[in-house]
Design a protein around this motif. Structure first.
Motif, PDB file in Angstrom:
ATOM      1  N   LEU A  17       0.828  -1.210   0.000  1.00  0.00           N
ATOM      2  CA  LEU A  17       0.000   0.000   0.000  1.00  0.00           C
ATOM      3  C   LEU A  17       0.861   1.258   0.000  1.00  0.00           C
ATOM      4  CD1 LEU A  17      -2.853  -0.992   2.489  1.00  0.00           C
ATOM      5  CD2 LEU A  17      -2.973  -0.863  -0.001  1.00  0.00           C
ATOM      6  N   GLY A  21       0.002   3.510  -3.036  1.00  0.00           N
ATOM      7  CA  GLY A  21      -0.999   4.382  -2.404  1.00  0.00           C
ATOM      8  C   GLY A  21      -0.983   5.810  -2.913  1.00  0.00           C
ATOM      9  N   HIS A  28      -6.097   6.188   0.237  1.00  0.00           N
ATOM     10  CA  HIS A  28      -5.390   5.202   1.057  1.00  0.00           C
ATOM     11  C   HIS A  28      -6.383   4.410   1.913  1.00  0.00           C
ATOM     12  CE1 HIS A  28      -1.797   8.240   1.017  1.00  0.00           C
ATOM     13  NE2 HIS A  28      -1.966   7.645  -0.143  1.00  0.00           N
ATOM     14  N   SER A  63      -4.464   8.585   7.174  1.00  0.00           N
ATOM     15  CA  SER A  63      -4.242   7.271   6.583  1.00  0.00           C
ATOM     16  C   SER A  63      -3.085   6.548   7.271  1.00  0.00           C
ATOM     17  CB  SER A  63      -3.980   7.383   5.075  1.00  0.00           C
ATOM     18  OG  SER A  63      -2.900   8.236   4.794  1.00  0.00           O
ATOM     19  N   PHE A  87       4.128   1.265   5.970  1.00  0.00           N
ATOM     20  CA  PHE A  87       3.327   2.167   5.140  1.00  0.00           C
ATOM     21  C   PHE A  87       4.101   3.448   4.817  1.00  0.00           C
ATOM     22  CE2 PHE A  87      -0.135   5.447   4.776  1.00  0.00           C
ATOM     23  CZ  PHE A  87      -0.634   4.999   3.565  1.00  0.00           C
ATOM     24  N   GLY A 255       1.883   6.903  -0.928  1.00  0.00           N
ATOM     25  CA  GLY A 255       2.000   6.954   0.517  1.00  0.00           C
ATOM     26  C   GLY A 255       1.534   8.279   1.101  1.00  0.00           C
TER      27      GLY A 255
END
Length: 374
Positions: A17, A21, A28, A63, A87, A255
């Motif tokens: 992700l 992302g 996200h 997020s 992440f 991200g």
């Protein structure tokens, strides 16, 4: 399940992700919902919605805090750290590379054709995720009405945190008037931490600035840039052009948007500045989630807090819809972006098990190919 396996699963998911992302906090969260609720069944829709509401109630990047919350739910404090770091890590590395290129060559690479296609695809991903959340959050007519009011107010650019707490207290008052059996209020005041073990005066200054911002900033990551304009540009630490370029990096890298701070820190004091700034901006999120996470189930089991949380959850969904509408107006501007959006929506709803990564990649490729057409 074996805790080590849980940690490996969390690491793989949030590294992925963190790489794919694009699109900001709403996108996200939509990707996380698809992965941890629809596909992996780690959480129910209601549990996920409660985490969204809880993340919105504390300062910091929403997020990133969702990733940290999910990690804590899945594998305790180790999961909290693993999910959050995984992440954040890809965005920090990618942003760091752009920061080095910018400092060496004075310009950013041309990526606009790909972003041109990614933005409409992100709209489809958000729409696909917000439907089950909306169905779960609209439990009563008052909740639906509050959601509509929050959506309208958000589109009128009323402050997000005012809307979140306002919705929670409004539903709380409505429920109180209906049954008058709610528990007494309990207010939780999170602790504030300050770490100042840095080696240089400049790094100490950077650490304090970004720790302060990470500890008090509510709303989307884009509000960050208004803070940085006051803290850095107005004091002559960076130029406004460098801030604008940092905004651009935050827009086209995956991200959390807060990874733009890595870019800024590098421009100010090289690699040490980038590391110190990144640590400072994200540290409060880990602390706030660690402190607030254990109270989520207690809130849901309390009549008082359950009503408040229902209002916050409804407001969260309305705010995501508001972001989706705003993004759509900004990014779907011609027949090419309309085509990409329609194809992406058809894929998201027609192939519900398809990974969000393929939707993002497909949008990027379509944007690149269609950019050659007049």
């Amino acid at each position: 399940m074996n805790n080590n396996n849980d940690l490996k699963d969390l690491a793989k998911l949030f590294l992925k992700l963190g790489i794919i992302g694009f699109g900001g906090p709403a996108a996200h969260i939509a990707m996380m919902q698809k992965e941890v609720v629809a596909e992996k069944k780690w959480l129910t829709d209601q549990e996920f919605l409660d985490l969204v509401g809880a993340a919105n109630l504390i300062p910091g990047p929403n997020s990133t805090e969702m990733a940290i919350h999910i990690g804590r739910e899945r594998a305790g404090w180790k999961g909290l750290i693993v999910a959050g770091l995984c992440f954040i890590f890809p965005a920090v590395i990618i942003t760091g590379i752009f920061a080095w290129l910018y400092k060496e060559y004075g310009r950013l690479p041309e990526v606009s054709p790909f972003i041109y296609g990614i933005k409409p695809a992100i709209i489809a991903i958000i729409i696909g995720a917000v439907f089950p959340l909306a169905k779960k959050s609209v439990k009563t007519f008052p909740l639906a009405a509050v959601g509509g009011i929050v959506l309208l107010c958000s589109l009128l650019q009323i402050n997000e945190i005012v809307l979140m707490f306002g919705a929670g207290f409004l539903i709380l008052l409505i429920e109180y008037q209906r049954n008058k059996k709610l528990n007494n209020f309990i207010f939780i005041s999170p602790l504030q931490f300050l770490l100042s073990n840095t080696s240089s005066l400049l790094n100490l200054k950077l650490f304090w600035i970004f720790l302060k911002v990470g500890a008090i900033l509510y709303g989307s990551g884009y509000v960050l840039f208004a803070f940085l304009d006051t803290e850095l540009v107005s004091r002559g630490i960076i130029t406004r052009q460098e801030l604008i370029d940092a905004v651009a990096v935050g827009q086209f890298t995956p991200g959390p948007v807060f990874s733009s701070v890595t870019f800024i820190g590098y421009q100010i004091n090289g690699l040490p500045g980038a590391l110190v700034s990144t640590l400072a901006i994200f540290l409060p999120s880990f602390i706030f989630v660690a402190l607030s996470g254990p109270f989520i189930n207690k809130m849901r089991n309390s009549a008082t807090f359950s009503s408040f949380l229902n209002g916050v959850n409804m407001a969260s969904v309305a705010l995501i819809l508001s972001v989706c509408i705003t993004m759509g107006i900004d990014s779907i501007t011609d027949w090419k972006t309309t085509l990409i959006a329609c194809i992406s929506i058809a894929v998201v709803f027609g192939f519900k098990k398809i990974n969000s990564a393929f939707v993002v990649i497909g949008g990027a490729l379509l944007g690149f190919l269609l950019s050659f057409l007049s």
